[in-house]
Each structure stands twice: as C-alpha cells, then as structure tokens.
Scaffold this active site. Sequence first.
Site, PDB file in Angstrom:
ATOM      1  N   HIS A 241      -2.674  38.960  38.050  1.00 46.51           N
ATOM      2  CA  HIS A 241      -2.254  40.452  37.893  1.00 46.51           C
ATOM      3  C   HIS A 241      -1.623  39.942  36.536  1.00 46.51           C
ATOM      4  O   HIS A 241      -2.227  39.711  35.294  1.00 46.51           O
ATOM      5  CB  HIS A 241      -1.206  40.660  38.616  1.00 46.51           C
ATOM      6  CG  HIS A 241      -0.345  42.218  38.285  1.00 46.51           C
ATOM      7  ND1 HIS A 241      -0.854  42.971  37.357  1.00 46.51           N
ATOM      8  CD2 HIS A 241       0.723  42.678  39.305  1.00 46.51           C
ATOM      9  CE1 HIS A 241      -0.040  44.198  37.295  1.00 46.51           C
ATOM     10  NE2 HIS A 241       0.689  44.055  38.227  1.00 46.51           N
TER      11      HIS A 241
ATOM     12  N   HIS B 127     -11.451  44.612  36.848  1.00 42.74           N
ATOM     13  CA  HIS B 127     -10.184  45.452  37.176  1.00 42.74           C
ATOM     14  C   HIS B 127     -10.610  46.316  38.113  1.00 42.74           C
ATOM     15  O   HIS B 127     -11.726  46.677  38.673  1.00 42.74           O
ATOM     16  CB  HIS B 127     -10.103  46.372  35.861  1.00 42.74           C
ATOM     17  CG  HIS B 127      -8.585  46.816  36.076  1.00 42.74           C
ATOM     18  ND1 HIS B 127      -8.287  47.861  36.427  1.00 42.74           N
ATOM     19  CD2 HIS B 127      -7.576  46.231  35.314  1.00 42.74           C
ATOM     20  CE1 HIS B 127      -6.953  48.102  36.644  1.00 42.74           C
ATOM     21  NE2 HIS B 127      -6.688  47.021  35.760  1.00 42.74           N
TER      22      HIS B 127
ATOM     23  N   ASP C 238      -5.939  41.598  29.338  1.00 40.09           N
ATOM     24  CA  ASP C 238      -5.551  40.308  29.078  1.00 40.09           C
ATOM     25  C   ASP C 238      -6.574  39.401  28.399  1.00 40.09           C
ATOM     26  O   ASP C 238      -5.956  38.130  28.121  1.00 40.09           O
ATOM     27  CB  ASP C 238      -4.967  39.765  30.543  1.00 40.09           C
ATOM     28  CG  ASP C 238      -3.758  40.052  31.123  1.00 40.09           C
ATOM     29  OD1 ASP C 238      -2.959  40.481  30.293  1.00 40.09           O
ATOM     30  OD2 ASP C 238      -4.026  40.513  32.260  1.00 40.09           O
TER      31      ASP C 238
HETATM   32  N1  CMC Z   1     -15.012  36.618  37.404  1.00 37.15           N
HETATM   33  C1  CMC Z   1     -16.043  36.655  38.227  1.00 37.15           C
HETATM   34  N2  CMC Z   1     -16.107  37.563  38.992  1.00 37.15           N
HETATM   35  C2  CMC Z   1     -15.550  38.475  39.466  1.00 37.15           C
HETATM   36  C3  CMC Z   1     -14.187  38.676  38.601  1.00 37.15           C
HETATM   37  C4  CMC Z   1     -14.157  37.797  37.446  1.00 37.15           C
HETATM   38  N3  CMC Z   1     -12.988  37.967  36.705  1.00 37.15           N
HETATM   39  N4  CMC Z   1     -13.633  40.018  39.018  1.00 37.15           N
HETATM   40  C5  CMC Z   1     -14.466  40.508  40.096  1.00 37.15           C
HETATM   41  N5  CMC Z   1     -15.505  39.466  40.129  1.00 37.15           N
HETATM   42  C6  CMC Z   1     -16.622  39.779  41.466  1.00 37.15           C
HETATM   43  C7  CMC Z   1     -15.890  39.208  42.582  1.00 37.15           C
HETATM   44  O1  CMC Z   1     -16.514  37.949  43.074  1.00 37.15           O
HETATM   45  C8  CMC Z   1     -17.003  40.249  43.395  1.00 37.15           C
HETATM   46  O2  CMC Z   1     -18.008  39.705  43.740  1.00 37.15           O
HETATM   47  P1  CMC Z   1     -18.850  39.824  44.951  1.00 37.15           P
HETATM   48  O3  CMC Z   1     -19.116  41.358  45.186  1.00 37.15           O
HETATM   49  O4  CMC Z   1     -20.174  39.246  44.671  1.00 37.15           O
HETATM   50  O5  CMC Z   1     -18.075  39.328  45.984  1.00 37.15           O
HETATM   51  C9  CMC Z   1     -16.905  41.611  42.602  1.00 37.15           C
HETATM   52  O6  CMC Z   1     -16.622  41.198  41.291  1.00 37.15           O
HETATM   53  C10 CMC Z   1     -15.515  42.494  42.822  1.00 37.15           C
HETATM   54  O7  CMC Z   1     -14.672  41.736  42.688  1.00 37.15           O
HETATM   55  P2  CMC Z   1     -13.171  42.101  43.785  1.00 37.15           P
HETATM   56  O8  CMC Z   1     -12.678  40.602  43.721  1.00 37.15           O
HETATM   57  O9  CMC Z   1     -13.589  42.741  44.970  1.00 37.15           O
HETATM   58  O10 CMC Z   1     -12.271  42.991  42.715  1.00 37.15           O
HETATM   59  P3  CMC Z   1     -10.815  43.451  42.637  1.00 37.15           P
HETATM   60  O11 CMC Z   1     -10.663  44.819  42.504  1.00 37.15           O
HETATM   61  O12 CMC Z   1     -10.358  42.992  44.467  1.00 37.15           O
HETATM   62  O13 CMC Z   1     -10.046  42.437  41.846  1.00 37.15           O
HETATM   63  C11 CMC Z   1      -9.424  41.618  39.855  1.00 37.15           C
HETATM   64  C12 CMC Z   1      -9.684  42.867  40.655  1.00 37.15           C
HETATM   65  C13 CMC Z   1      -8.564  42.164  38.431  1.00 37.15           C
HETATM   66  C14 CMC Z   1      -8.138  40.885  40.685  1.00 37.15           C
HETATM   67  C15 CMC Z   1     -10.263  40.670  39.715  1.00 37.15           C
HETATM   68  O14 CMC Z   1     -11.475  41.227  38.779  1.00 37.15           O
HETATM   69  C16 CMC Z   1      -9.928  39.316  38.926  1.00 37.15           C
HETATM   70  O15 CMC Z   1      -9.657  38.496  39.613  1.00 37.15           O
HETATM   71  N6  CMC Z   1      -9.874  39.335  37.504  1.00 37.15           N
HETATM   72  C17 CMC Z   1      -9.501  38.013  37.003  1.00 37.15           C
HETATM   73  C18 CMC Z   1      -8.018  38.107  36.611  1.00 37.15           C
HETATM   74  C19 CMC Z   1      -7.587  39.280  35.737  1.00 37.15           C
HETATM   75  O16 CMC Z   1      -8.282  39.307  34.744  1.00 37.15           O
HETATM   76  N7  CMC Z   1      -6.314  39.769  36.102  1.00 37.15           N
HETATM   77  C20 CMC Z   1      -5.946  40.837  35.076  1.00 37.15           C
HETATM   78  C21 CMC Z   1      -6.221  42.188  35.454  1.00 37.15           C
HETATM   79  S1  CMC Z   1      -5.806  43.381  34.266  1.00 37.15           S
HETATM   80  C22 CMC Z   1      -3.923  43.105  33.969  1.00 37.15           C
HETATM   81  C23 CMC Z   1      -3.174  44.040  34.949  1.00 37.15           C
HETATM   82  O17 CMC Z   1      -3.281  45.338  35.206  1.00 37.15           O
HETATM   83  O18 CMC Z   1      -2.593  43.092  35.859  1.00 37.15           O
END
Ligand code: CMC
Length: 421
Positions: free
Chosen positions: A262, A301, A357
Amino acid sequence: MTESITIIDNRTGESLEIPIANGGVDAADWRKLLPGIWFHDPGLATTSGAESAITELDGENGILRYRGYPIEQLAEKSTFLEVSYLLLNGELPNQQQSDEWVNEITHHTYLHDKFRRKMYDSYHYDAHPMGLLCSNVAGLSTFYPDSKDIDDPANRMKQAVRLIAKMPTLATSAYRHSVGQPFVFPDNTLDYASNFLRMMFELGNPYEVDPAFQRAMEVLLILHADHEQNCSTTTARVVGSSHTDPYTAMSAACAALYGPRHGGANEAVLNMLDSIGSYENVEPFIEGVKAGNERLMGFGHRVYKNYDPRARIIKEAAHDVFAVTGTNPLLDIALKLEEAALSDEYFISRKLYPNVDFYSGLIYESMGFPRNMFTVLFAIGRMPGWLSHWNEMLDQDSRIARPRQLYIGEPERDYIAMGDR
Ligand code: CMC
C-alpha cells in the site's frame, strides 16, 4: 431490461429477486433467502463495504473524481487545504469559508510541548518515522479526551482540523528525531506546503521555499488525498465503526498504509530501482518478475485496469521538480522499466500499469526527502480522505464492522493431557 438478479436455493427450489441499486445488490436480501451462507471474499475484492459520496473511481476508464471534480482539474487549479475542505464538506469553499478554514488549520499546527519533548525522545535514534507517526497519532488521543464525543459533528470537525494541521508537525518531528536535528516550530505566516518543507529542511539558515517545490508538494498531497475504499481507508472505517476516538482510528489507518503493498510501495520502488542498478539489468529483472521471483513495485492496482490517472499527473510534476534539481539518475532505469513492462505480454494480459507510487518516490528523493519519509508524505496527504470517510460513516450511523468466516479447523475434540501428546 430488469435491474435485478434472481438467486435460487437449489436445495429447496426457493428463489428471491434482488434489485440492483447503484451498481450493487443488498446483502440483507441475500441473507433472507440464505441465512448462514456467507459470501467468501478474501481481500474484499467483490464486496462493497460502504455507500459513499466522497470519491468516484472508475478503474476501467482511469477516472478519479473528488466530490465530482476531476483529479486533473484539482491538481492543476486547487490547493491541498481547499481539497481537504471539499472532501470533508462536500463543496468547494467560498472566499470567506476558505479564509476561515486556512486560518483554523494554520493555528492548530503546534504539538503540546510535553508531547513534543517526551514522546520523540522515547524512541531509538533510527526508528522508522512511519512507526513514530502511527504511535504518535494514537498518542494525541490522550491529549484530546474531548475527541471521544463522536456524536457531535462540530466536535468531529474540530478533531479533523487538529489532525490535518498537526500531521506535518508530527511528520517532520519524527524525521528530525531520526537524524538528530532540533525540531523546527511551525511558522503561521506560511502556507501548508511551505511550512511543511521548512520544518523538514531548515537548518542553520532560513529556508527559502522554492516555488516549484511548493507546487509539487501541493500536487502530490492533492493526488494522495483520497482513493475511496482502499486498505487504510477501510481500516479507518472498520476501527471507527467501534466508535473509538478519531486519533486511534487514524493511527490504525496509518498502520495499514505502512505496508509495502500500500503506502510503503513508493519506498520499495526506489529500493527496487537501486537493486536493478543499471539500464542493462532491466531485462533480466523483468524476466525475474515474470518467473515470480520478484514483484515490480509501483505497478498494478486492484481497481485501475487501464492506467492510474495520478501516475500521469505525477510524471508531469516530476519534470517541474527535475528542472530545479537536475534529473534523478534512477529515472532512466524507471523509464526503461516502464517501457519494457508496458510492451510485455505478462503485464499487458494482467492489466498492470504504473500506479501513483512508481514516480512519486523519484520526485521525493530529488527534493531531498529520505526514503523512509515517503510513506509519511503519503499519510499527510491521505489524512483528509481518512477523516472524510470516518465522518461520513458516523453520519450514516453504520453498524460495527463484523464480518463472518468459513471455519475450516478441527471439529470438537477432547483436551489431551500433556503426558499423552
Ligand atoms: N508485479 C508483478 N506481478 C504483479 C504485480 C506486480 N507489481 N501486481 C500484480 N501482479 C500479478 C499477480 O502476480 C497476479 O498474477 P497471476 O494472475 O499470474 O497470479 C496478477 O498480477 C493479479 O495480481 P493480484 O495480486 O491478484 O492483484 P491485487 O489486486 O491483489 O494486488 C497490488 C494489487 C497493488 C497489491 C499489486 O498489484 C502489487 O503488489 N503491486 C506492487 C505494490 C504497489 O505498487 N502498491 C501500490 C499500490 S497504489 C498505491 C496505493 O493505493 O496504495
């Protein structure tokens, strides 16, 4: 077309039609037909936890609006304090309201002197400022016992003013403690962003605030001011639903923000760029992400599946700051990383785009902020959003948050004496 869904309990043949309203269906209707059958929704990805009139977010189309106003217009024309007023009150202030609001915030920036002297001294010198912020926001509740009166909207607004006003003082005090520098007291002649920058960086000589830095700070705070039901805002609402005081609820929101998924992502982005180190290592890093060994921080996201409009605005703001500071050497790696990811099937098929970010940390670092302050900056910006949701929830007289679970543990069994285990 009928705006409703029909659910059928195949065990009994009973059915129930539930109207679709505002893009959702009422779980209370579901419970009528299926009492004791719970939606299983880890991460609350399919659950609406609130009816809210504060922020509209359309992830498919990359739209973000506060109280109906597009984020692009607010970032260009407004100030952080005006946006804070808008979020809390629902309308932009007229001149008189604006003057009163700014005056109120400006005159609540000081911390109780005992708090300032004793609280910070009790932490180790290298304590992460986000840890200090979480604790000290909660600590303020002990100085403002009147904040427990959450039934009085005027009293709630008084606490909101205190919290928004004191965040820069709390944040910069945490930073200055961590580097062994004396605290700088707020200067009531300065605007919010300038005052924050001065409390952060003044040392020895008077600190002249660069107008480009001042505006960049305003824009960054505006972009972070709200984002509807994200992890930290949901936390503020959940904790607030138990009717605790706002300082404790906001401290919980800070804690939720702290994590690298986050608000901690901006710090993680720069650490990632450092570890990649050079242009040539970008491709191998991307391969590592695709193999599941790494995560591309600042990408992806839960809601935005097209682009994050905040990332676009931040990328532009970065140029204004770099014009003053010179470019950040990590920018080239970030640009190459973005280009590689946006043309790669792995990221395209998963709809992964740069989020807010990805570039914010580069700006902060160029302005002189240490990395462990990045999430603190996010928290200063998000405070009016958290408070607006907390306030809205209390106005709605919502029920205490209390989800259900699907129990998957052992059935009943008898206690086993120690010698028999
Ligand atoms: N790098 C590589 N793969 C990713 C990433 C990433 N940053 N984000 C998602 N994926 C992949 C994930 O592995 C999954 O793949 P698969 O379907 O093969 O298992 C797919 O994309 C869907 O991801 P998810 O984990 O189900 O997505 P989520 O909605 O649960 O998570 C998130 C969202 C923001 C936590 C995630 O994208 C992440 O960890 N990003 C990096 C951290 C980040 O930049 N966070 C800041 C968010 S914006 C500021 C805020 O509002 O806090």
